[in-house]
Enzyme design. Sequence first.
Site, PDB file in Angstrom:
ATOM      1  N   HIS A 121       4.969   4.693  -2.738  1.00 60.18           N
ATOM      2  CA  HIS A 121       5.241   6.064  -2.272  1.00 60.18           C
ATOM      3  C   HIS A 121       6.637   6.213  -1.656  1.00 60.18           C
ATOM      4  O   HIS A 121       7.404   7.094  -2.035  1.00 60.18           O
ATOM      5  CB  HIS A 121       4.207   6.492  -1.229  1.00 60.18           C
ATOM      6  N   ASP A 163       0.816  -1.217   0.000  1.00 55.94           N
ATOM      7  CA  ASP A 163       0.000   0.000   0.000  1.00 55.94           C
ATOM      8  C   ASP A 163       0.853   1.272   0.000  1.00 55.94           C
ATOM      9  O   ASP A 163       0.519   2.253  -0.659  1.00 55.94           O
ATOM     10  CB  ASP A 163      -0.906  -0.015   1.248  1.00 55.94           C
TER      11      ASP A 163
HETATM   12  O1  LIG Z   1      -2.022   5.548  -1.499  1.00 53.62           O
HETATM   13  C1  LIG Z   1      -2.428   5.673  -0.363  1.00 53.62           C
HETATM   14  O2  LIG Z   1      -2.203   6.820   0.288  1.00 53.62           O
HETATM   15  C2  LIG Z   1      -2.997   7.184   1.394  1.00 53.62           C
HETATM   16  C3  LIG Z   1      -2.215   8.276   2.121  1.00 53.62           C
HETATM   17  O3  LIG Z   1      -2.047   9.369   1.267  1.00 53.62           O
HETATM   18  P1  LIG Z   1      -1.707  10.804   1.894  1.00 53.62           P
HETATM   19  O4  LIG Z   1      -1.535  11.672   0.723  1.00 53.62           O
HETATM   20  O5  LIG Z   1      -2.884  11.167   2.758  1.00 53.62           O
HETATM   21  O6  LIG Z   1      -0.488  10.633   2.716  1.00 53.62           O
HETATM   22  C4  LIG Z   1      -3.273   6.028   2.309  1.00 53.62           C
HETATM   23  O7  LIG Z   1      -4.209   6.405   3.291  1.00 53.62           O
HETATM   24  C5  LIG Z   1      -3.839   4.870   1.507  1.00 53.62           C
HETATM   25  O8  LIG Z   1      -3.967   3.735   2.355  1.00 53.62           O
HETATM   26  C6  LIG Z   1      -2.921   4.513   0.369  1.00 53.62           C
HETATM   27  O9  LIG Z   1      -3.557   3.579  -0.488  1.00 53.62           O
END
Ligand SMILES: O=C1O[C@H](COP(=O)(O)O)[C@@H](O)[C@H](O)[C@H]1O
Length: 701
Positions: free
Chosen positions: A338, A333
Amino acid sequence: MGQACSGDKDEEGQLCVSGRNGTTPVRTSRSPSTMTARDWLERFEQEVGQVPTVGQLINFVKERLGEISEQAAEACLRLRNQKVTEGGSSMSHMKDNAHEVDMVTPMSIVIFGATGDLAKKKLYPAVYQLMFGCPGAPLVPQNANVVGYGRSPVALDDFLAKQCVNVKGGQKEKFLKQCSFFSGPYDSPDSYKGLHEHLLKLEGGGKANRLFFFSIPPQIFGDVVKCIHTSAKAPGGGWTRLILEKPFGRDSASFAELDACTSKLFTEDEIFRIDHYLGKEIVLNIQAMRFGNQIFESFWNKEHIRSVQIVFKEDLGTGGRGGYFDQSGIIRDIMQNHLLQVLIWLAMEPPAKYDRKSVAEQKVKVLKAIPPLKMKDTFLGQFGKNTWECSGGKVHQEPGYLDDETVPAGSRCPTYAGVVLEINNARWKGVPFLMRAGKGLDERMAEVRITFKPQSFNSIIPGDSNELVLRIQPDEAVYFKYLNKVPGWDPKRAAPVVMDMSYTKSFPDIYVADAYERMFLNTAKGDGSLFVGSGELTEAWRIFTPLLHEIDAKRPEPVIYPFGARAPAGMDEFAAKYGITMAKSWEEFLVFNKSKFGDLRKVFDALDANGDGSLSPDEVKALARHFFDGREPTDQQVSRIMQRMDKDGNGRLTFHELEQGVEAMSRYCLPGYNKDQDFMADHLALTESSPKISAPLKAPS
Ligand SMILES: O=C1O[C@H](COP(=O)(O)O)[C@@H](O)[C@H](O)[C@H]1O
Ligand SMILES: NC(=O)C1=CN([C@@H]2O[C@H](COP(=O)(O)OP(=O)(O)OC[C@H]3O[C@@H](n4cnc5c(N)ncnc54)[C@H](OP(=O)(O)O)[C@@H]3O)[C@@H](O)[C@H]2O)C=CC1
């Protein structure tokens, strides 16, 4: 002698730069004797791939012309400085005329999965901002057609009321008029013929550009790609671009399958695989920091850096979507995409140019130097339930991951993970890169923490290692922890202070776009440099697949941590094996130093300016700043502290509430920490002689 053409200023105010050796071959269409400072700057950027320093530019001209006059050198200097202050490096996503949005040709933006969570949270608001809301809008045509696509028919007004609830701004009505909805299955070419007809009507029937956003589960990507290709490509020679949401597969094999299907029908230039972390300001800033300054790149290596931590924390659980999350787990995830992207931008070599191809080349190169992850370098956790008391004596309960009805009973899916990566190249060999990510923790926060290596001369004035922290969210900031002399007689008495560049202070009132705005905009521009290439995904999955397969097969038991913890028990020790100290939270500093409550009283009294026996949130901020890591806690952190400690809910904290809060927080702070830490004592020592405790030493700005 080189000479500037006398008073030769063109309309942009540049002096011509010419030299003695007028016969030096040059690539620009102008001859060297007529080349302006701008020509030389452009030529440097073309050949070297970056904005030069003034010295580099002058040497560059000298090498080719033999000499350069003072006046001409000054012209170079002015132009180069102007370019830098305008943010004008050739970094394509920052400013690049090669990528402009076509504001004339009709544009359609089709959102597949328009009824979903992402469309509501991020996509509609982002498109609105670009069309009407952001400074400088419109950045995409205001008459763009925004078409939602979903399986079931909807009543348009109801749909828009629900899915555009997060669109905020004075032009909302105008925006909603541009929105429509088309329903049909995702895998039927006939339905896409219908979509095509719908779009043609909106576009006027001639040339049009089409952007398709895949906000749908990846298992149907293949069908949608095929149907767009056969039935809904942009007409009249307009561009067709696909933005694909993650996940791009779940391992090497499934990615290869997905990739084969998309790249058979569309070219890499038409496919925009989104990782929204690449659109976050601080992540973008890594490039500006590294390649726009002189100092950072010179210590960006194993000689100077001891470790790098890339951290993601969320204070939410899975919110009833545990069934979906259970299929992936925190590594798929957050980490494989990321955090790995952040690592790549931190660790890669400078690309020759900031175009998609050159960036992708360097990204793949650094990934190739990373061996596959091993279980022994991995820590896994899962959040359990927790209960705590907050403001007004209310009891707050949080269910554990396994309490979510959508999660399979007995699941061992990790909601927390720490992994250590190595990069086996000349720059990084031996530097541990610790990624840690978790849901159900004490705060929402993402940061990069770069810890520096002690050097031999540090024995003269020993102290903690320097740290450079890039806080991605909340409250974007870059800060540097270093040792500074404490004013006074002792020349060796130094204390850690913080040089703080927080965006709210340094760029007050500046508009910080949401990551999805930038991603839509760059796609509309055709600029793929911030998107994820197919080659790098192959490498990313090579690194993660063996570990993920082992976790899927062996189902190792994760460490259960109470919802709201800073980290699972044992994680600090895991990090310590790699020489990494994880930053403590403010609460922990207090908890570990309970024995020094007498001193805490001193600090409390010193901060209680009006002597009424209680602290306001601002005074609590000063208290936290005093004990935390030297910088100001965010408003979010302070409100969390108040929420937990202000038992009578009057918005002020008494010493009794503080004491009780610390007791209560002991429940979060798990066993196994070194209780003898003397951090608090060190800090108190600094202020013993001063009657009033104020902010920590201000770093020179
Ligand atoms: O890709 C995802 O990102 C979110 C968190 O993103 P953010 O920009 O709020 O840091 C995460 O909550 C989610 O589980 C995930 O799939
Ligand atoms: N939500 C988020 O914060 C994030 C999401 N993502 C990714 O973005 C994409 C969309 O996310 P999100 O909006 O949360 O997802 P949702 O689960 O809300 O699904 C989006 C839409 O896809 C359609 N859909 C759902 N399941 C199926 C299925 N099995 N077959 C066909 N269509 C289906 C539904 O639309 P309809 O029934 O109307 O056709 C649904 O509204 C996913 O790939 C996700 O991984 C990435 C980062 C963050």
